[in-house]
Design a protein around this motif. Sequence first.
Motif, PDB file in Angstrom:
ATOM      1  N   LEU A  37       0.934  -1.061  -0.111  1.00  0.00           N
ATOM      2  CA  LEU A  37      -0.020   0.154   0.134  1.00  0.00           C
ATOM      3  C   LEU A  37       0.764   1.308  -0.095  1.00  0.00           C
ATOM      4  O   LEU A  37       0.466   2.312  -0.630  1.00  0.00           O
ATOM      5  CB  LEU A  37      -1.016  -0.059   1.088  1.00  0.00           C
ATOM      6  N   ASP A  38       2.001   1.240   0.761  1.00  0.00           N
ATOM      7  CA  ASP A  38       2.550   2.373   0.770  1.00  0.00           C
ATOM      8  C   ASP A  38       3.431   2.548  -0.274  1.00  0.00           C
ATOM      9  O   ASP A  38       3.754   3.709  -0.782  1.00  0.00           O
ATOM     10  CB  ASP A  38       3.621   2.359   1.939  1.00  0.00           C
ATOM     11  N   SER A  39       3.695   1.521  -1.189  1.00  0.00           N
ATOM     12  CA  SER A  39       4.516   1.657  -2.498  1.00  0.00           C
ATOM     13  C   SER A  39       3.344   2.362  -3.694  1.00  0.00           C
ATOM     14  O   SER A  39       3.858   2.227  -5.021  1.00  0.00           O
ATOM     15  CB  SER A  39       5.297   0.705  -2.834  1.00  0.00           C
ATOM     16  N   GLY A  40       1.944   2.353  -3.541  1.00  0.00           N
ATOM     17  CA  GLY A  40       1.200   2.778  -4.539  1.00  0.00           C
ATOM     18  C   GLY A  40       0.473   1.358  -4.906  1.00  0.00           C
ATOM     19  O   GLY A  40      -0.297   1.849  -5.793  1.00  0.00           O
ATOM     20  N   GLY A  41       0.703   0.231  -4.322  1.00  0.00           N
ATOM     21  CA  GLY A  41      -0.036  -0.890  -4.847  1.00  0.00           C
ATOM     22  C   GLY A  41      -1.383  -0.969  -4.370  1.00  0.00           C
ATOM     23  O   GLY A  41      -1.738  -0.150  -3.384  1.00  0.00           O
ATOM     24  N   ARG A  42      -2.221  -1.831  -4.906  1.00  0.00           N
ATOM     25  CA  ARG A  42      -3.588  -1.763  -4.479  1.00  0.00           C
ATOM     26  C   ARG A  42      -3.854  -3.363  -3.705  1.00  0.00           C
ATOM     27  O   ARG A  42      -3.747  -4.312  -4.535  1.00  0.00           O
ATOM     28  CB  ARG A  42      -4.441  -1.787  -5.541  1.00  0.00           C
ATOM     29  N   VAL A  43      -4.402  -3.351  -2.381  1.00  0.00           N
ATOM     30  CA  VAL A  43      -4.828  -4.466  -1.991  1.00  0.00           C
ATOM     31  C   VAL A  43      -6.192  -3.917  -1.280  1.00  0.00           C
ATOM     32  O   VAL A  43      -6.368  -3.006  -0.574  1.00  0.00           O
ATOM     33  CB  VAL A  43      -3.834  -4.978  -0.776  1.00  0.00           C
ATOM     34  N   ASP A  44      -7.269  -4.885  -1.720  1.00  0.00           N
ATOM     35  CA  ASP A  44      -8.657  -4.166  -1.063  1.00  0.00           C
ATOM     36  C   ASP A  44      -9.246  -4.802  -0.077  1.00  0.00           C
ATOM     37  O   ASP A  44      -9.997  -4.375   0.943  1.00  0.00           O
ATOM     38  CB  ASP A  44      -9.710  -4.517  -2.377  1.00  0.00           C
ATOM     39  N   ALA A  45      -8.505  -5.985   0.383  1.00  0.00           N
ATOM     40  CA  ALA A  45      -9.049  -6.912   1.736  1.00  0.00           C
ATOM     41  C   ALA A  45      -7.908  -7.924   1.887  1.00  0.00           C
ATOM     42  O   ALA A  45      -7.212  -8.352   1.186  1.00  0.00           O
ATOM     43  CB  ALA A  45     -10.372  -7.359   1.258  1.00  0.00           C
ATOM     44  N   ILE A  46      -8.189  -8.305   3.084  1.00  0.00           N
ATOM     45  CA  ILE A  46      -7.528  -9.405   3.702  1.00  0.00           C
ATOM     46  C   ILE A  46      -8.338 -10.311   4.090  1.00  0.00           C
ATOM     47  O   ILE A  46      -9.433 -10.215   4.725  1.00  0.00           O
ATOM     48  CB  ILE A  46      -6.401  -9.025   4.906  1.00  0.00           C
ATOM     49  N   GLY A  47      -7.971 -11.624   3.671  1.00  0.00           N
ATOM     50  CA  GLY A  47      -8.930 -12.704   3.913  1.00  0.00           C
ATOM     51  C   GLY A  47      -8.524 -13.635   5.031  1.00  0.00           C
ATOM     52  O   GLY A  47      -7.315 -14.009   4.783  1.00  0.00           O
ATOM     53  N   MET A  48      -9.324 -13.687   6.069  1.00  0.00           N
ATOM     54  CA  MET A  48      -8.947 -14.694   7.229  1.00  0.00           C
ATOM     55  C   MET A  48      -9.554 -16.057   7.062  1.00  0.00           C
ATOM     56  O   MET A  48     -10.812 -15.980   7.311  1.00  0.00           O
ATOM     57  CB  MET A  48      -9.313 -13.897   8.562  1.00  0.00           C
ATOM     58  N   GLN A  49      -8.900 -16.811   6.893  1.00  0.00           N
ATOM     59  CA  GLN A  49      -9.599 -18.055   6.350  1.00  0.00           C
ATOM     60  C   GLN A  49     -10.166 -18.808   7.592  1.00  0.00           C
ATOM     61  O   GLN A  49     -11.114 -19.661   7.317  1.00  0.00           O
ATOM     62  CB  GLN A  49      -8.239 -19.051   6.200  1.00  0.00           C
ATOM     63  N   GLU A  50      -9.858 -18.454   8.853  1.00  0.00           N
ATOM     64  CA  GLU A  50     -10.814 -19.074   9.903  1.00  0.00           C
ATOM     65  C   GLU A  50     -11.105 -20.445   9.980  1.00  0.00           C
ATOM     66  O   GLU A  50     -12.276 -20.958   9.989  1.00  0.00           O
ATOM     67  CB  GLU A  50     -12.057 -18.292   9.901  1.00  0.00           C
ATOM     68  N   HIS A  51     -10.082 -21.179   9.465  1.00  0.00           N
ATOM     69  CA  HIS A  51     -10.093 -22.768   9.701  1.00  0.00           C
ATOM     70  C   HIS A  51      -9.969 -22.878  11.345  1.00  0.00           C
ATOM     71  O   HIS A  51      -8.759 -22.851  11.812  1.00  0.00           O
ATOM     72  CB  HIS A  51      -9.192 -23.560   9.118  1.00  0.00           C
ATOM     73  N   HIS A  52     -10.809 -23.233  12.221  1.00  0.00           N
ATOM     74  CA  HIS A  52     -10.944 -23.367  13.614  1.00  0.00           C
ATOM     75  C   HIS A  52     -11.069 -24.498  14.145  1.00  0.00           C
ATOM     76  O   HIS A  52     -11.577 -25.739  13.416  1.00  0.00           O
ATOM     77  CB  HIS A  52     -12.087 -22.433  14.209  1.00  0.00           C
ATOM     78  N   GLY A  53     -10.679 -24.801  15.441  1.00  0.00           N
ATOM     79  CA  GLY A  53     -11.078 -26.080  16.149  1.00  0.00           C
ATOM     80  C   GLY A  53     -12.061 -25.610  17.465  1.00  0.00           C
ATOM     81  O   GLY A  53     -12.309 -24.409  17.358  1.00  0.00           O
ATOM     82  N   LEU A  54     -12.341 -26.634  18.122  1.00  0.00           N
ATOM     83  CA  LEU A  54     -13.413 -26.007  19.126  1.00  0.00           C
ATOM     84  C   LEU A  54     -12.687 -25.192  20.083  1.00  0.00           C
ATOM     85  O   LEU A  54     -13.593 -24.554  21.010  1.00  0.00           O
ATOM     86  CB  LEU A  54     -13.883 -27.438  19.790  1.00  0.00           C
TER      87      LEU A  54
END
Length: 381
Positions: free
Chosen positions: A229-246
Amino acid sequence: MNILRVSLLTIGLIAFSLPFISVKSQVPNTDQKPFGLKDAFEGKFLIGTALNMNQIWRSHQAPIKVLKQHFNSIVAENSMKSMFLQPREGEFNFKNADLFVEFGKKNDMEIIGHTLIWHSQAPRWFFSDKEGQDVSREVLIERMRQHIHTVVSRYKGQIKGWDVVNEVILDNGEWRKSKFYEIIGDDFIKLAFQFAHEADPEAELYYNDYNTAIPAKREGIGRVIKQILDSGGRVDAIGMQEHHGLHFPSLNEVENSIKYFSNLGVDVMVTEMDISVLPHARPNAGANISDTSAFRKELNPYPDGLPDDVMLQLGKRYIDFFRLYLKHQDKISRVTLWGISDKDSWLNNFPVRGRTNYPLLFDRQYNPKPFVKEIIALAKE
């Protein structure tokens, strides 16, 4: 006589009108669609799921019925990964990917492309020359550019967003020493986002990873995204995979990650959610598909069905997470389950092949689990 005639007429009108009203009120509205998860969360965030090859081909109608009722976003589980799209250099096979996209368009669903650059499930030729040696930095960059441009431009204007890069940070926050990293260097991720943006300037671009609740990994991901982002690139979202356990990870650390990533100035997405109820061969293991273990009977404790007490634990865990997502609905734009039903889940074979897992919202007969109605009620509060 006139009074009798009027009375009979009045009684006749009442007798006629009452059953008419009663029958009309009982006629079902055939235009009314069944209420689902997507309706409960409308205006909050999208509810998505991953489709496997059989579902893309619509081999069975039961999962399709559940899909249409409950989900408004889809992602291809495997058919858009590079080993399937371009098994040999320059030879693209879009048959399954095209069917996936057409299904999403026909059913007015938000379509997510998964995944353009990933160290796993990439064809071997991507990194090798004819003698089997590593290609040069320049060759790999060009191969990466050609692959991304060809795939993304084919679906330009049809796919909402792309998981551009998948899983480049280790749990300790360091770079994964993949072939992309070893041959190109750490700027391969910036180049991948650049190429995807060139191919479709309107498509959203995502970074996707697992174990994002681990503080060191969270900060490592943050450093990489901030550099782009600081270098002028584009990232719109971060995907949290959320593979969880109990029991892992803690809700508090998941919430810390949601807030941390949002503070970078990007959206947050839950991209591959499931909750395993089975013991892991190793404590706190993640979703690295190379981390497999041998089958042992004690690792498969519920081959014939999930006990009621474990179902209650699973339900509470799901409700706790959805309550957290609702709390941060201003930051979260999509929650995607990694499969429609337990029958479809990759966790039946990972990290131990041949187990019976119960990680999703719908059982093996595609019926909603008891706690699904509680999740829907939670969304209505």
